[in-house]
Design a protein around this motif. Structure first.
Motif, PDB file in Angstrom:
ATOM      1  N   HIS A  92       0.835  -1.206   0.000  1.00  0.00           N
ATOM      2  CA  HIS A  92       0.000   0.000   0.000  1.00  0.00           C
ATOM      3  C   HIS A  92       0.871   1.257   0.000  1.00  0.00           C
ATOM      4  N   ALA A  93       1.915   1.239   0.838  1.00  0.00           N
ATOM      5  CA  ALA A  93       2.794   2.402   0.929  1.00  0.00           C
ATOM      6  C   ALA A  93       3.480   2.683  -0.409  1.00  0.00           C
ATOM      7  N   GLN A  94       3.969   1.625  -1.069  1.00  0.00           N
ATOM      8  CA  GLN A  94       4.623   1.794  -2.366  1.00  0.00           C
ATOM      9  C   GLN A  94       3.653   2.343  -3.394  1.00  0.00           C
ATOM     10  N   TYR A  95       2.427   1.850  -3.348  1.00  0.00           N
ATOM     11  CA  TYR A  95       1.394   2.339  -4.266  1.00  0.00           C
ATOM     12  C   TYR A  95       1.183   3.838  -4.091  1.00  0.00           C
ATOM     13  N   HIS A  96       0.998   4.286  -2.847  1.00  0.00           N
ATOM     14  CA  HIS A  96       0.776   5.713  -2.600  1.00  0.00           C
ATOM     15  C   HIS A  96       2.023   6.525  -2.936  1.00  0.00           C
ATOM     16  N   LEU A  97       3.205   5.952  -2.686  1.00  0.00           N
ATOM     17  CA  LEU A  97       4.441   6.648  -3.013  1.00  0.00           C
ATOM     18  C   LEU A  97       4.564   6.837  -4.524  1.00  0.00           C
TER      19      LEU A  97
ATOM     20  N   HIS B 217       2.109  11.204  -0.628  1.00  0.00           N
ATOM     21  CA  HIS B 217       3.087  10.958   0.432  1.00  0.00           C
ATOM     22  C   HIS B 217       2.469  10.918   1.818  1.00  0.00           C
TER      23      HIS B 217
ATOM     24  N   ALA C  74       1.135   7.455   2.161  1.00  0.00           N
ATOM     25  CA  ALA C  74       2.241   6.510   2.251  1.00  0.00           C
ATOM     26  C   ALA C  74       2.865   6.543   3.646  1.00  0.00           C
ATOM     27  N   LYS C  75       3.006   7.741   4.205  1.00  0.00           N
ATOM     28  CA  LYS C  75       3.630   7.879   5.520  1.00  0.00           C
ATOM     29  C   LYS C  75       2.823   7.160   6.606  1.00  0.00           C
TER      30      LYS C  75
ATOM     31  N   LYS D   6       1.129   4.411   6.317  1.00  0.00           N
ATOM     32  CA  LYS D   6       1.439   2.981   6.229  1.00  0.00           C
ATOM     33  C   LYS D   6       2.844   2.686   6.745  1.00  0.00           C
TER      34      LYS D   6
ATOM     35  N   MET E 120      10.971   8.683  -0.158  1.00  0.00           N
ATOM     36  CA  MET E 120       9.885   9.658  -0.142  1.00  0.00           C
ATOM     37  C   MET E 120      10.392  11.046   0.232  1.00  0.00           C
TER      38      MET E 120
END
Length: 249
Positions: free
Chosen positions: A40-45, A50, A53-54, A56, A80
């Motif tokens: 999920h974090a990579q997806y938002h990144l 950001h 992502a942060k 997660k 990021m």
């Protein structure tokens, strides 16, 4: 007017439901484990989101301190932070992007290198956007031939990578012309699907198969489709990053 006691009761119920939802979201995130959190974090990144992502990454670092997952979260956080120093610019659509203003107030962005007429087999991404709010992405897969196949699945393959997309009947559309019939599926891809699709379609040997209840049609993904796919995806990420930066002002 709503009586004061009824309004207070309604507000209390809403607060209770919000709290329950927040807890369930927390449990859902943790049931998925650190791997899902990092995905999920990579997806938002990748999208430039950001702040999301942060959230997660912070959760992984707090709940899995000292593990390889926490180390990966720190690496993503470093990437990021480096990206945060880059100025956010308005998206440049370029010569290949066709911008279409819809009657419903939506603006649509297509890569003109992929034909969208109903008598052509095609696969492509396109972006939707309103005056306010984040952009969204849709995947259009279309079969065209001299007979109906009654589309039920779209399969993309490259080497050992295979992506199968079962069609929702409510999102399958058809067109019958004098010589050609067409069936297409149009839906927003999930981030898991998008990651797999990007890997497959980025390959020169990518192949798409339209599977129906009465036959199937198989062909290679064209160079134009591959280039358009990546081009529209890049545009989408840029628009998403710009939207997040603007929302934070």
């Amino acid at each position: 007017m709503v009586p004061a006691d009824e309004l207070a009761a309604s507000q209390a119920t809403n607060a209770e439901l919000r709290n329950e939802l927040a807890y369930m979201e927390h449990r859902l995130a943790h049931c998925g484990g650190p791997e899902l959190q990092l995905v999920h974090a990579q997806y938002h990144l990748d999208r430039g989101e950001h702040a999301k992502a942060k959230e997660k990454l912070d959760a992984v670092k707090a709940d899995y301190a000292g593990t390889e997952h926490a180390k990966k979260a720190e690496e993503l956080e470093t990437a990021m932070a480096a990206a945060d120093g880059d100025p956010v610019k308005a998206p440049e659509t370029g010569d290949h992007i066709e911008v279409v203003q819809g009657d419903d107030g939506n603006t649509w962005y297509y890569d003109r290198r992929v034909p969208r007429n109903p008598d052509t087999t095609a696969i492509y991404l396109y972006v939707g956007h309103k005056v306010t709010g984040a952009p969204w992405l849709r995947l259009h897969t279309q079969y065209a031939g001299d007979h109906w196949i009654f589309l039920k699945e779209v399969v993309l393959k490259s080497g050992n990578e295979v992506f199968r997309m079962a069609t929702d009947p409510t999102l399958v559309f058809t067109h019958a012309g004098p010589m050609t019939v067409s069936e297409w599926y149009d839906a927003p891809p999930s981030f898991e699907e998008l990651r797999t699709l990007k890997e497959i379609i980025g390959s020169p040997d990518a192949n798409v198969t339209f599977v129906g209840y009465k036959g199937q049609m198989d062909r290679k993904v064209t160079d134009a489709e591959r280039e358009a796919f990546i081009h529209v995806l890049d545009l989408y990420y840029t628009m998403a990053k710009l939207d997040e930066a603007t929302a934070g002002m």
